[in-house]
Design a protein around this motif. Structure first.
Motif, PDB file in Angstrom:
ATOM      1  N   GLU A 179      70.525  49.426  38.360  1.00 22.75           N
ATOM      2  CA  GLU A 179      70.607  48.009  37.997  1.00 22.75           C
ATOM      3  C   GLU A 179      70.704  47.086  39.215  1.00 22.75           C
ATOM      4  O   GLU A 179      70.553  45.884  39.098  1.00 22.75           O
ATOM      5  CB  GLU A 179      71.782  47.744  37.047  1.00 22.75           C
ATOM      6  N   GLN A 180      70.909  47.645  40.402  1.00 24.98           N
ATOM      7  CA  GLN A 180      71.016  46.839  41.618  1.00 24.98           C
ATOM      8  C   GLN A 180      69.838  47.025  42.573  1.00 24.98           C
ATOM      9  O   GLN A 180      69.742  46.312  43.562  1.00 24.98           O
ATOM     10  CB  GLN A 180      72.308  47.169  42.361  1.00 24.98           C
ATOM     11  N   ARG A 181      68.941  47.951  42.265  1.00 27.47           N
ATOM     12  CA  ARG A 181      67.806  48.196  43.154  1.00 27.47           C
ATOM     13  C   ARG A 181      66.918  46.964  43.237  1.00 27.47           C
ATOM     14  O   ARG A 181      66.664  46.298  42.246  1.00 27.47           O
ATOM     15  CB  ARG A 181      66.977  49.383  42.672  1.00 27.47           C
ATOM     16  N   CYS A 207      76.506  44.805  50.170  1.00 27.66           N
ATOM     17  CA  CYS A 207      75.852  46.114  50.090  1.00 27.66           C
ATOM     18  C   CYS A 207      76.190  46.763  48.751  1.00 27.66           C
ATOM     19  O   CYS A 207      77.364  46.856  48.383  1.00 27.66           O
ATOM     20  CB  CYS A 207      76.340  46.993  51.245  1.00 27.66           C
ATOM     21  N   PRO A 208      75.191  47.239  48.006  1.00 27.86           N
ATOM     22  CA  PRO A 208      75.451  47.871  46.720  1.00 27.86           C
ATOM     23  C   PRO A 208      76.106  49.246  46.832  1.00 27.86           C
ATOM     24  O   PRO A 208      76.557  49.801  45.845  1.00 27.86           O
ATOM     25  CB  PRO A 208      74.072  47.977  46.080  1.00 27.86           C
ATOM     26  N   LYS A 262      67.585  44.197  44.453  1.00 29.82           N
ATOM     27  CA  LYS A 262      68.311  42.944  44.236  1.00 29.82           C
ATOM     28  C   LYS A 262      69.218  42.605  45.403  1.00 29.82           C
ATOM     29  O   LYS A 262      69.470  41.435  45.661  1.00 29.82           O
ATOM     30  CB  LYS A 262      69.111  43.015  42.943  1.00 29.82           C
ATOM     31  N   SER A 263      69.739  43.615  46.072  1.00 34.74           N
ATOM     32  CA  SER A 263      70.546  43.381  47.268  1.00 34.74           C
ATOM     33  C   SER A 263      70.310  44.525  48.245  1.00 34.74           C
ATOM     34  O   SER A 263      70.007  45.640  47.854  1.00 34.74           O
ATOM     35  CB  SER A 263      72.027  43.251  46.924  1.00 34.74           C
ATOM     36  N   VAL A 273      74.703  40.161  40.512  1.00 30.17           N
ATOM     37  CA  VAL A 273      74.596  40.880  41.773  1.00 30.17           C
ATOM     38  C   VAL A 273      74.785  39.883  42.915  1.00 30.17           C
ATOM     39  O   VAL A 273      74.146  38.843  42.957  1.00 30.17           O
ATOM     40  CB  VAL A 273      73.219  41.574  41.890  1.00 30.17           C
ATOM     41  N   ASN A 274      75.664  40.201  43.843  1.00 26.41           N
ATOM     42  CA  ASN A 274      75.867  39.380  45.029  1.00 26.41           C
ATOM     43  C   ASN A 274      74.904  39.886  46.087  1.00 26.41           C
ATOM     44  O   ASN A 274      75.068  40.996  46.599  1.00 26.41           O
ATOM     45  CB  ASN A 274      77.316  39.467  45.504  1.00 26.41           C
ATOM     46  N   VAL A 275      73.912  39.084  46.439  1.00 27.55           N
ATOM     47  CA  VAL A 275      72.873  39.519  47.366  1.00 27.55           C
ATOM     48  C   VAL A 275      73.362  39.680  48.799  1.00 27.55           C
ATOM     49  O   VAL A 275      72.665  40.237  49.635  1.00 27.55           O
ATOM     50  CB  VAL A 275      71.653  38.569  47.330  1.00 27.55           C
ATOM     51  N   ILE A 302      71.242  53.721  45.515  1.00 26.72           N
ATOM     52  CA  ILE A 302      71.598  52.434  44.912  1.00 26.72           C
ATOM     53  C   ILE A 302      71.540  52.564  43.397  1.00 26.72           C
ATOM     54  O   ILE A 302      70.561  53.087  42.854  1.00 26.72           O
ATOM     55  CB  ILE A 302      70.630  51.337  45.392  1.00 26.72           C
TER      56      ILE A 302
END
Length: 91
Positions: A64-66, A26-27, A68-69, A21-23, A61
């Motif tokens: 898997e990205q909640r 935006c997801p 995290k970014s 994940v790139n922080v 979101i």
């Protein structure tokens, strides 16, 4: 008579298909999220400190990205505008 079929059994025990994940992205839209904290600056400088996040916006979101970014300000405003239009009565 017997080959060792288990000699390679531990290969590929990790899932390498998931990208990290790139922080700073935006997801929801994949654009820069403007997160000061993720960029290494104090959290107090972030735009989100003065923003209101309505209930339900984080449900957009992917799981898997909640947490995290961060979402970007544009996606937040888009969500707010869409929910406002849904709540307005039609005349």
């Amino acid at each position: 008579m017997g080959g060792n079929f288990n000699s390679n059994s531990q290969a590929k025990t990790t899932n390498t298909s998931a990208s990290p994940v790139n922080v700073l992205v935006c997801p929801l839209c994949g654009e820069a999220n403007g997160c000061s904290y993720a960029a290494g600056r104090p959290h107090s400088e972030c735009w989100c400190n003065h923003a209101e996040f309505p209930e339900g916006v984080f449900d957009l979101i992917p799981a898997e990205q909640r947490r995290k970014s961060c979402i970007c300000q544009r996606c937040l405003e888009t969500y707010k505008n869409q929910t406002e239009h849904k709540q307005e009565p039609h005349s």
